[in-house]
Scaffold this motif. Sequence first.
Motif, PDB file in Angstrom:
ATOM      1  N   ARG A   1      20.105-119.812  38.367  1.00  0.00           N
ATOM      2  CA  ARG A   1      21.168-120.522  37.658  1.00  0.00           C
ATOM      3  C   ARG A   1      22.333-120.837  38.586  1.00  0.00           C
ATOM      4  O   ARG A   1      23.041-121.823  38.402  1.00  0.00           O
ATOM      5  N   SER A   2      22.524-120.040  39.642  1.00  0.00           N
ATOM      6  CA  SER A   2      23.695-120.226  40.506  1.00  0.00           C
ATOM      7  C   SER A   2      23.355-120.766  41.894  1.00  0.00           C
ATOM      8  O   SER A   2      24.201-121.393  42.531  1.00  0.00           O
ATOM      9  N   ASP A   3      22.127-120.523  42.374  1.00  0.00           N
ATOM     10  CA  ASP A   3      21.783-120.877  43.750  1.00  0.00           C
ATOM     11  C   ASP A   3      20.462-121.636  43.838  1.00  0.00           C
ATOM     12  O   ASP A   3      19.599-121.499  42.969  1.00  0.00           O
TER      13      ASP A   3
ATOM     14  N   ALA B   1      33.731-126.571  40.819  1.00  0.00           N
ATOM     15  CA  ALA B   1      33.522-126.839  39.381  1.00  0.00           C
ATOM     16  C   ALA B   1      32.670-128.081  39.131  1.00  0.00           C
ATOM     17  O   ALA B   1      32.655-128.618  38.026  1.00  0.00           O
ATOM     18  N   GLN B   2      31.928-128.545  40.158  1.00  0.00           N
ATOM     19  CA  GLN B   2      31.051-129.696  39.983  1.00  0.00           C
ATOM     20  C   GLN B   2      29.636-129.358  40.444  1.00  0.00           C
ATOM     21  O   GLN B   2      29.447-128.541  41.350  1.00  0.00           O
ATOM     22  N   SER B   3      28.670-130.003  39.825  1.00  0.00           N
ATOM     23  CA  SER B   3      27.281-129.773  40.201  1.00  0.00           C
ATOM     24  C   SER B   3      27.014-130.336  41.599  1.00  0.00           C
ATOM     25  O   SER B   3      27.446-131.439  41.937  1.00  0.00           O
TER      26      SER B   3
ATOM     27  N   GLY C   1      16.239-118.040  55.168  1.00  0.00           N
ATOM     28  CA  GLY C   1      16.662-118.519  53.860  1.00  0.00           C
ATOM     29  C   GLY C   1      18.029-119.165  53.934  1.00  0.00           C
ATOM     30  O   GLY C   1      18.958-118.598  54.494  1.00  0.00           O
ATOM     31  N   LYS C   2      18.125-120.353  53.405  1.00  0.00           N
ATOM     32  CA  LYS C   2      19.407-121.048  53.324  1.00  0.00           C
ATOM     33  C   LYS C   2      19.788-121.132  51.858  1.00  0.00           C
ATOM     34  O   LYS C   2      19.129-121.822  51.078  1.00  0.00           O
ATOM     35  N   PHE C   3      20.845-120.416  51.463  1.00  0.00           N
ATOM     36  CA  PHE C   3      21.274-120.370  50.074  1.00  0.00           C
ATOM     37  C   PHE C   3      22.397-121.381  49.841  1.00  0.00           C
ATOM     38  O   PHE C   3      23.390-121.394  50.552  1.00  0.00           O
ATOM     39  N   LEU C   4      22.225-122.215  48.827  1.00  0.00           N
ATOM     40  CA  LEU C   4      23.198-123.254  48.509  1.00  0.00           C
ATOM     41  C   LEU C   4      23.681-123.074  47.077  1.00  0.00           C
ATOM     42  O   LEU C   4      22.865-122.945  46.154  1.00  0.00           O
ATOM     43  N   LYS C   5      24.983-123.060  46.886  1.00  0.00           N
ATOM     44  CA  LYS C   5      25.558-122.949  45.548  1.00  0.00           C
ATOM     45  C   LYS C   5      25.274-124.220  44.757  1.00  0.00           C
ATOM     46  O   LYS C   5      25.506-125.331  45.242  1.00  0.00           O
ATOM     47  N   ARG C   6      24.820-124.055  43.517  1.00  0.00           N
ATOM     48  CA  ARG C   6      24.496-125.217  42.691  1.00  0.00           C
ATOM     49  C   ARG C   6      25.732-125.838  42.056  1.00  0.00           C
ATOM     50  O   ARG C   6      25.668-126.959  41.548  1.00  0.00           O
TER      51      ARG C   6
END
Length: 259
Positions: A93-95, A60-62, A51-56
Amino acid sequence: MAAASKCERFNGLLVSHDINEIYEWNRRVCQGQIRRRSPCHSQEHGLPFRGKFLKRRRRAQSSDKEIKHEIAVLILCEGEENIVNLNAVHETRSDTALLLELATGGELQTILDNEECLTEPGRHCMREPQNILLAGERIEDGLKLCDFGISRVVCEGINVREMPAHPTTWPRGAPVQPLSLLTDIWSVGVLTYVLLSGFSPFGGDTKQETFLNISQCALTFPDNLFGGVSPVAIDFIRRALRIKPNDRMSAAGCWNMSG
């Protein structure tokens, strides 16, 4: 692949269920804003993935655009034997979590950390760019490419001009040329030097000295590092590390020399 087909494929990969309902995680290691890949198993099938988790959101930017770009590249590469397969995408919502094929041998960098450099029989590693995973415990078991977050799709008639993320992968001070396959040849030359010697070709005592070495393409092949390396391998590096892209050998030329 047409845009509509890519959208359909993305929607087919997107899973609405909570990821923890489907996958059992062995570990989750955080590093900065990107959580590193971790082995996981499907509770339904018992198949291992990573699993590779990426912050959305970053700074403070999308970051959704960059994440979807990486997913699109993986979709374009589906079916390629030496590129990790994308099995599913989970969004919260976050990842955004990418469920990827697990290359059981881990990263090629681990071998370099343990052995410092590779001998020339391991030259088939140079048939692939960096971000290399081992399909098994040995190099001979095969290689897989991963991590396409900063990759770019080069299309005929469209110029893309960007500086690479790491300074040693681009001759500093040289005009920023449109990205092409010849752009990657410089990186191939740097990586070959590192794999055969365990050292950077342009490393200096300070950042300024390193940048000067890069801008002048100041290459040296000291005997204590290259005493056992063949003239052909050294010539390969010299022909890849040339300031002007058109002076570098082609991807086909690299392939032929590394065969």
